[in-house]
Design an enzyme around this catalytic site. Structure first.
Site, PDB file in Angstrom:
ATOM      1  N   GLU A 240     -26.136 -69.840   3.575  1.00 47.49           N
ATOM      2  CA  GLU A 240     -27.877 -70.467   3.334  1.00 47.49           C
ATOM      3  C   GLU A 240     -28.406 -70.106   2.477  1.00 47.49           C
ATOM      4  O   GLU A 240     -29.778 -70.123   1.599  1.00 47.49           O
ATOM      5  CB  GLU A 240     -27.777 -71.582   3.974  1.00 47.49           C
ATOM      6  CG  GLU A 240     -26.773 -72.048   4.608  1.00 47.49           C
ATOM      7  CD  GLU A 240     -27.071 -72.984   5.452  1.00 47.49           C
ATOM      8  OE1 GLU A 240     -28.120 -73.530   5.686  1.00 47.49           O
ATOM      9  OE2 GLU A 240     -26.189 -73.666   6.112  1.00 47.49           O
ATOM     10  N   GLU A 241     -28.978 -68.456   3.052  1.00 45.95           N
ATOM     11  CA  GLU A 241     -30.145 -67.564   2.480  1.00 45.95           C
ATOM     12  C   GLU A 241     -29.424 -67.052   1.210  1.00 45.95           C
ATOM     13  O   GLU A 241     -30.752 -67.394   0.858  1.00 45.95           O
ATOM     14  CB  GLU A 241     -30.585 -66.395   3.941  1.00 45.95           C
ATOM     15  CG  GLU A 241     -31.254 -65.385   3.316  1.00 45.95           C
ATOM     16  CD  GLU A 241     -31.952 -64.036   4.356  1.00 45.95           C
ATOM     17  OE1 GLU A 241     -32.694 -63.855   3.555  1.00 45.95           O
ATOM     18  OE2 GLU A 241     -31.574 -64.368   5.124  1.00 45.95           O
ATOM     19  N   ARG A 242     -28.587 -66.331   1.003  1.00 47.03           N
ATOM     20  CA  ARG A 242     -28.336 -66.228  -0.299  1.00 47.03           C
ATOM     21  C   ARG A 242     -28.161 -67.027  -1.586  1.00 47.03           C
ATOM     22  O   ARG A 242     -28.866 -66.658  -2.403  1.00 47.03           O
ATOM     23  CB  ARG A 242     -27.056 -65.084  -0.120  1.00 47.03           C
ATOM     24  CG  ARG A 242     -27.090 -63.952   0.829  1.00 47.03           C
ATOM     25  CD  ARG A 242     -26.015 -63.030   1.409  1.00 47.03           C
ATOM     26  NE  ARG A 242     -27.088 -62.782   2.465  1.00 47.03           N
ATOM     27  CZ  ARG A 242     -25.713 -61.417   3.388  1.00 47.03           C
ATOM     28  NH1 ARG A 242     -24.351 -61.631   3.634  1.00 47.03           N
ATOM     29  NH2 ARG A 242     -26.587 -59.761   4.326  1.00 47.03           N
TER      30      ARG A 242
END
Length: 384
Positions: A240-242
């Site tokens: 999700e961060e990427r």
């Protein structure tokens, strides 16, 4: 991606929020080396923007990740990189594992206030000796009675100076490096924690800290999920961060190209606008095409993620491309601004120094390439 009226409403709300509550103050925040996270997050929490994808019982909207992607893309209208990065830490880096695997007690105590904007969170993974090499981290959390006793340090922690709690990855046993780690929620007012601000070449409006843990005690009930599953849970958080990082770069890159078109159209050299030179308008057309390719890749990855598929490879590709394309766009556009592009307060130079972090933070380009090669079956000694 099929966009609904709700997607459009969220994007419009975020863009208006950026125009009214962020961009008028970024010059001040850049000079201060920090923006007021609690005050800004509270305003976002009141609009429901910090919990778009999280359960309604903890104050979220209960929507899928595509709506979070729309918010991330709209935050690309910010004229600095530090603020949207810090927002992303709150919404897509320190909270996903807590929301999915945390106990109801933990989610009530930490997730709900984060969604409301009443608490600021941070993610504690990187260390001085192990940034992208997550398996090499040295921080320990040893059991003593009903507590974990934490010792070690964390480096490059966004929101670290203002955070109320940290989603910490630490070694909880002596086993194999991929099976000995756990995610633990650590309240940042616990005795034994010290913070030291880090000065950076960009992202100035976002505070970044080194955190030190000296016999810090937290209850074992602050464990997210199961002990020893921390590495796997953090890998899930990275997806999700990427995706957030890729999505948040899209409008920013488009805006930089738009600004450069406008500047080169009115700026004249040798009796004609700079834009009239074929090397300039062809190059800007190439860059615009690359941004659209990144947008298509990001949307595809998000669509598959929402559909429950493993998007490790696509997310890694999107993150890799976002970092490299940001460097390419800012460098090319800065060249066409000439000396004006080298002034500190120019929007192109701002993006030039801010966006360099994309190829480092959240897993360096080389890590993304290694993941892609592993999944392609081309990494020596690693099967797909």
């Amino acid at each position: 991606m099929k966009f609904t009226s709700e997607h459009t409403q969220i994007a419009d709300t975020v863009r208006k929020f950026v125009a009214n509550e962020i961009n008028p103050f970024t010059a001040e925040w850049e000079k201060a080396g920090m923006f007021p996270a609690r005050a800004l997050f509270k305003k976002m929490g009141d609009l429901g923007l910090l919990g778009i994808k999280y359960p309604t019982e903890f104050g979220g909207m209960g929507l899928d990740f595509s709506y979070s992607m729309v918010m991330a893309e709209a935050l690309g209208d910010c004229n600095v990189g530090g603020v949207p990065m810090a927002i992303g830490v709150q919404t897509d880096m320190c909270t996903p594992a807590l929301a999915r695997f945390g106990s109801d007690e933990l989610r009530t105590q930490y997730l709900a206030p984060a969604i409301a904007g009443d608490m600021v969170g941070c993610i504690g993974v990187s260390e001085v000796t192990g940034g992208s090499d997550v398996a090499a981290l040295k921080t320990t959390a040893r059991k003593d009675g009903g507590d974990y006793v934490i010792n070690g340090s964390k480096m490059w922690i966004t929101n670290g100076m203002q955070a109320d709690w940290c989603c910490l990855l630490a070694n909880t046993s002596e086993g194999a490096v991929h099976k000995n780690k756990s995610l633990i929620i650590v309240p940042m007012d616990a005795p034994g924690i010290t913070r030291q601000k880090i000065e950076k070449i960009g992202m100035h409006s976002s505070d970044t800290a080194q955190l030190f843990f000296d016999n810090v005690r937290v209850p074992q009930r602050n464990l997210i999920g199961q002990e020893g599953m921390g590495f796997m849970l953090q890998m899930l958080q990275f997806q999700e961060e990427r995706l957030y990082g890729a999505a948040s770069s899209l409008r920013s890159l488009d805006n930089l190209i738009n600004l450069t078109i406008a500047y080169t159209r009115q700026r004249q050299t040798f009796g004609q606008p700079i834009l009239n030179n074929q090397v300039v308008h062809f190059r800007l057309a190439e860059l615009r095409t690359e941004v659209e390719c990144l947008r298509a890749l990001t949307y595809r990855a998000v669509e598959q993620y929402v559909g429950g598929k493993d998007v490790t490879k696509l997310a890694s590709m999107a993150k890799l491309k976002a970092g490299r394309l940001s460097r390419e766009v800012t460098d090319s556009c800065l060249q066409y601004w000439g000396g004006m592009g080298f002034t500190a307060d120019n929007p192109i130079s701002q993006a030039y120094r801010d966006s360099r972090l994309i190829s480092i933070g959240g897993g360096a380009d080389e890590i993304m390439l290694g993941i892609i090669c592993k999944l392609e079956g081309t990494l020596p000694g690693k099967a797909a």
